[in-house]
Scaffold this active site. Structure first.
Site, PDB file in Angstrom:
ATOM      1  N   LYS A  22      38.303  50.870  33.874  1.00 14.14           N
ATOM      2  CA  LYS A  22      37.544  50.317  35.008  1.00 14.14           C
ATOM      3  C   LYS A  22      36.444  51.296  35.444  1.00 14.14           C
ATOM      4  O   LYS A  22      35.299  50.890  35.663  1.00 14.14           O
ATOM      5  CB  LYS A  22      38.491  50.033  36.186  1.00 14.14           C
ATOM      6  CG  LYS A  22      39.426  48.852  35.919  1.00 14.14           C
ATOM      7  CD  LYS A  22      40.590  48.765  36.927  1.00 14.14           C
ATOM      8  CE  LYS A  22      41.550  47.647  36.521  1.00 14.14           C
ATOM      9  NZ  LYS A  22      42.759  47.576  37.374  1.00 14.14           N
ATOM     10  N   GLN A  61      45.418  50.640  42.309  1.00 13.48           N
ATOM     11  CA  GLN A  61      46.104  50.179  41.101  1.00 13.48           C
ATOM     12  C   GLN A  61      47.582  49.948  41.397  1.00 13.48           C
ATOM     13  O   GLN A  61      48.247  50.776  42.011  1.00 13.48           O
ATOM     14  CB  GLN A  61      45.931  51.212  39.974  1.00 13.48           C
ATOM     15  CG  GLN A  61      46.483  50.781  38.633  1.00 13.48           C
ATOM     16  CD  GLN A  61      45.745  49.596  38.011  1.00 13.48           C
ATOM     17  OE1 GLN A  61      44.565  49.376  38.254  1.00 13.48           O
ATOM     18  NE2 GLN A  61      46.457  48.815  37.209  1.00 13.48           N
ATOM     19  N   ASP A  68      40.086  43.197  44.360  1.00 13.75           N
ATOM     20  CA  ASP A  68      41.238  42.612  43.659  1.00 13.75           C
ATOM     21  C   ASP A  68      41.567  41.223  44.204  1.00 13.75           C
ATOM     22  O   ASP A  68      42.335  40.486  43.581  1.00 13.75           O
ATOM     23  CB  ASP A  68      42.473  43.498  43.860  1.00 13.75           C
ATOM     24  CG  ASP A  68      42.768  44.385  42.665  1.00 13.75           C
ATOM     25  OD1 ASP A  68      42.447  43.979  41.534  1.00 13.75           O
ATOM     26  OD2 ASP A  68      43.320  45.476  42.873  1.00 13.75           O
TER      27      ASP A  68
HETATM   28  N1  GUN Z   1      48.081  46.036  37.938  1.00 19.17           N
HETATM   29  C1  GUN Z   1      48.124  45.052  37.019  1.00 19.17           C
HETATM   30  N2  GUN Z   1      47.098  44.197  37.200  1.00 19.17           N
HETATM   31  C2  GUN Z   1      46.407  44.654  38.253  1.00 19.17           C
HETATM   32  C3  GUN Z   1      45.223  44.203  38.906  1.00 19.17           C
HETATM   33  O1  GUN Z   1      44.615  43.178  38.585  1.00 19.17           O
HETATM   34  N3  GUN Z   1      44.811  44.963  39.958  1.00 19.17           N
HETATM   35  C4  GUN Z   1      45.474  46.080  40.367  1.00 19.17           C
HETATM   36  N4  GUN Z   1      44.997  46.746  41.413  1.00 19.17           N
HETATM   37  N5  GUN Z   1      46.564  46.525  39.770  1.00 19.17           N
HETATM   38  C5  GUN Z   1      47.011  45.803  38.720  1.00 19.17           C
END
Ligand code: GUN
Length: 309
Positions: A64, A108, A131
């Site tokens: 990311k 995350q 998110d």
């Molecule tokens: N962990 C697994 N998928 C995601 C996501 O889309 N966003 C975040 N922040 N953590 C994750």
């Protein structure tokens, strides 16, 4: 999008090339970012917060951050030890909320067990919640105010892939397998918004094969390797496989593994009209939609028109 060759009398599904669609979205984000900056806005700023040392999370977070930097975004990463307290995480989120150079905040998941995930998500400014996990954004999506919401990246990407294949989705029967807050529930809301007849199936659902056989669209997001079989699929259905399951692959050598989805790919591809591969289907779309959400948040913060994806 590539078209499968029919090597026999058997119809073969179109393979939905998520990598190519994601690259198109990233290219659009790059152009629109240039436009925002030229119009007097600032570069979109994305902050990613990682707590602990989960190996998979480290890989995702790294990807990311790299994509954000590639796009010329202001990119910040907070990597915190497992011992970090909930109060410390909340303090960092508070700082990022107040920082005008940051338009998107992503914490995350999963968080370590001693940290209350709901509390952290609810501490994020909804306008920066790229998110789409904050109850304000979940609620806006649910009441049909997508234009004021930020929507969870994976289901938003899945919808784009489905629309590329089918165009207008009105009246289609859609089956979402899985009811997670990250994928299943927002996916169902998005499909409902597109006037699909939506069924959400889960571990307690009865006769999943029977439900699947009625579906024009199946989105599988359960995390069970190859659970959806070819004989569950209505001929011509569109299959979106969100699963990412690592399974043993002794045929590749001792201790080797391979990545499979929630759908038995070869069986399904013989019946479906279009299907996403694993890897290379939904996966690349998630990061692309995160970049799109960050740009959207930056445009809204600057009071500039936002691009549509
Ligand atoms: N962990 C697994 N998928 C995601 C996501 O889309 N966003 C975040 N922040 N953590 C994750």
């Amino acid at each position: 999008m590539t078209h499968g060759q029919s090597s026999s009398a058997e119809a073969k599904a179109t393979v939905i090339d998520g990598k190519a669609v994601a690259a198109e979205i990233i290219a659009k984000v790059a152009v629109e970012t240039g436009r925002l900056i030229a119009a007097g806005g600032v570069a979109p700023g994305l902050a990613v917060v990682l707590v602990g040392d989960d190996a998979a999370s480290q890989v995702y977070v790294g990807a990311k951050g790299r994509k954000a930097t590639e796009l010329g975004f202001h990119s910040v990463q907070h990597t915190l030890p497992l011992s970090t307290s909930e109060a410390e995480v909340l303090a960092i989120v508070g700082e990022l909320n107040r920082d005008p150079a940051i338009h998107g905040i992503l914490v995350q998941l999963p968080l370590p067990r001693h940290i209350d995930t709901t509390k952290v998500i609810e501490a994020i400014d909804p306008a920066k919640d790229v998110d789409g996990f904050h109850p304000i954004n979940v609620g806006r999506l649910a009441i049909g105010e997508r234009d004021r919401a930020l929507v969870s990246c994976t289901p938003a990407g899945c919808l784009l892939l489905i629309q590329r294949v089918l165009g207008d989705l009105a009246g289609k029967n859609a089956l979402v397998i899985g009811r997670s807050n990250i994928v299943g529930k927002p996916m169902a809301q998005l499909l409902l918004q597109e006037s699909c007849t939506v069924t959400v199936a889960h571990s307690r659902s009865r006769d999943l094969p029977g439900l699947a056989r009625q579906a024009d669209i199946i989105v599988a997001a359960v995390g069970r390797p190859e659970m959806v079989r070819g004989d569950w699929i209505k001929p011509g259905a569109v299959i979106i496989d969100v699963g990412m399951n690592r399974i043993p692959a002794p045929e590749r050598g001792q201790g080797k593994t391979r990545l499979v989805g929630d759908v038995a790919y070869a069986e399904a591809a013989a019946v479906a009209s279009a299907i996403t591969p694993v890897p290379g289907g939904v996966g690349p779309m998630t990061i692309a939609m995160l970049m799109a959400n960050t740009l959207t948040a930056a445009c809204r913060a600057a009071g500039k028109p936002e691009p549509t994806f």
